[in-house]
Enzyme design. Structure first.
Site, PDB file in Angstrom:
ATOM      1  N   CYS A   1       0.018   1.666  -5.545  1.00  0.00           N
ATOM      2  CA  CYS A   1      -1.176   1.118  -6.196  1.00  0.00           C
ATOM      3  C   CYS A   1      -0.984   1.083  -7.713  1.00  0.00           C
ATOM      4  O   CYS A   1      -0.120   0.386  -8.208  1.00  0.00           O
ATOM      5  CB  CYS A   1      -2.407   1.915  -5.776  1.00  0.00           C
ATOM      6  SG  CYS A   1      -3.964   1.086  -6.124  1.00  0.00           S
TER       7      CYS A   1
ATOM      8  N   GLU B   1      -0.458   7.680   1.355  1.00  0.00           N
ATOM      9  CA  GLU B   1      -1.053   9.019   1.384  1.00  0.00           C
ATOM     10  C   GLU B   1      -2.440   9.008   2.043  1.00  0.00           C
ATOM     11  O   GLU B   1      -2.963  10.061   2.376  1.00  0.00           O
ATOM     12  CB  GLU B   1      -1.125   9.593  -0.038  1.00  0.00           C
ATOM     13  CG  GLU B   1      -2.296   9.127  -0.898  1.00  0.00           C
ATOM     14  CD  GLU B   1      -2.139   7.716  -1.448  1.00  0.00           C
ATOM     15  OE1 GLU B   1      -1.201   7.005  -1.033  1.00  0.00           O
ATOM     16  OE2 GLU B   1      -2.991   7.309  -2.273  1.00  0.00           O
TER      17      GLU B   1
ATOM     18  N   HIS C   1      -1.679   2.386   0.268  1.00  0.00           N
ATOM     19  CA  HIS C   1      -1.725   3.835   0.037  1.00  0.00           C
ATOM     20  C   HIS C   1      -1.168   4.591   1.243  1.00  0.00           C
ATOM     21  O   HIS C   1      -1.922   4.913   2.159  1.00  0.00           O
ATOM     22  CB  HIS C   1      -3.179   4.270  -0.185  1.00  0.00           C
ATOM     23  CG  HIS C   1      -3.733   3.872  -1.517  1.00  0.00           C
ATOM     24  ND1 HIS C   1      -3.658   4.692  -2.618  1.00  0.00           N
ATOM     25  CD2 HIS C   1      -4.340   2.740  -1.926  1.00  0.00           C
ATOM     26  CE1 HIS C   1      -4.222   4.085  -3.662  1.00  0.00           C
ATOM     27  NE2 HIS C   1      -4.638   2.892  -3.269  1.00  0.00           N
TER      28      HIS C   1
END
Lengths: 237, 91
Positions: free
Chosen positions: A86, A205, A203
């Site tokens: 990002c 994560e 993302h």
């Protein structure tokens, strides 16, 4: 494998990355402040998402000239790997560590949604647990994620297999409708020529435990660990 | 020395922001707008002995930070201070 998660003023995904690395894949991890220049005790530097320095001027522009980012070329030359997600991807492009640039989404909307990613290159330290043609599901959350590169740069990216992920349908078809931000050729993630720096808008994560709605993002972390175990090729330090 | 930098998206790069502003103007009845592009204005007060030197320094600033030359072009104008802001403007 020793991870460092970089924190800029305005970073917001740092705690998520730290959590996944320490609690899910259970590896040593520490926060790295943006003024730090010494990365010698790390194997992988993570540039998380957020709005570094408020994204003033351009997304990632100020962070791209910060001390920690200026230390990255030497870190990579010494065998380290860098993962930017990002805002981290925007920073890597602004710093010139990855080609191209990220600009305002074509739809003008901030897009916070799930996306499907077609794996195009499974021979990087970040993707070797995957196979080409596989489709991953990961969320995006950005207003400026439209990848832009001139035709010459796109040719180079193709020639060196630097496009790692493209936005696609669940069946893996790269279509205009599956492109959430207008990125050229549906590009969602690229690596440098050596494959040691990955930037992606999605993302990983936020897709690392089933409670989050999916675990496909973990494959990137597992790939990194697998690279270390199998040959340590990118870890000369 | 006060210097003004105009940063614009390169010709041919789609300016979605400009297109949205153009549509809004059309909604206000300004349907005679052929094209509209949004850019940035950066005013720099640089300590320099001459206009040429100021311009050279700001050019370096543009290449290293103020503009992303993959996406943007920039033009540098050295201006008299009173041209940069209206009298009484808060700086």
């Amino acid at each position: 494998m020793r991870f460092g998660v970089v924190v800029f003023p305005g970073t917001w995904s740092d705690c998520d990355f730290h959590y996944v690395i320490s609690e899910v894949i259970r590896q040593p991890v520490k926060y790295v402040w943006h003024r730090e220049r010494n990365l010698a005790d790390l194997d992988c530097v993570v540039l998380p998402g957020g709005f570094s320095y408020g994204d003033y001027l351009r997304a990632g522009a100020v962070a791209g000239r910060s001390p920690v980012v200026e230390a990255l070329p030497e870190f990579v030359a010494g065998g380290g790997v860098v993962l930017g997600s990002c805002n981290g991807f925007q920073i890597l492009c602004e710093a010139g560590l990855l080609p191209g640039a990220l600009m305002r989404n074509e739809c003008l909307q901030y897009r916070c949604q799930s996306t499907h990613l077609l794996v195009e290159n499974a021979e990087t330290p970040f993707t070797r647990a995957l196979r080409p043609g596989q489709v991953l599901t990961m969320p995006i959350s950005h207003g400026e994620g439209k990848y832009h590169a001139d035709p010459e740069t796109l040719r180079t990216l193709r020639a060196h297999k630097q496009v790692v992920f493209r936005y696609a349908t669940a069946a893996g078809e790269v279509t205009r409708a599956a492109n959430p931000n207008g990125s050229v050729e549906n590009i969602a993630g690229i690596v440098n020529e050596d494959g040691t720096v990955l930037g992606l808008m999605p993302h990983p994560e936020r897709a690392a435990e089933s409670a989050m709605g999916g675990t496909d993002g973990l494959q990137i972390f597992h790939s990194l660990l697998g690279s270390l175990v199998e040959d340590g090729a990118f870890l000369k330090r | 020395m006060r210097v003004r930098v105009l940063v614009r998206l390169k010709p041919g790069i789609l300016d979605v922001q400009g297109a949205a502003v153009q549509r809004a103007l059309a909604g206000l009845g300004f349907d005679d707008v052929r094209e509209l592009r949004v850019g940035k204005l950066v005013e720099v007060d640089v300590d320099a002995p001459s206009a040429e030197r100021a311009r050279a320094r700001v050019d370096e600033m543009c290449r290293r930070l103020l503009a992303n030359t993959i996406l943007e072009d920039y033009t540098i104008e050295a201006e008299a201070a009173e041209r940069l802001a209206p009298p009484g403007a808060v700086r």
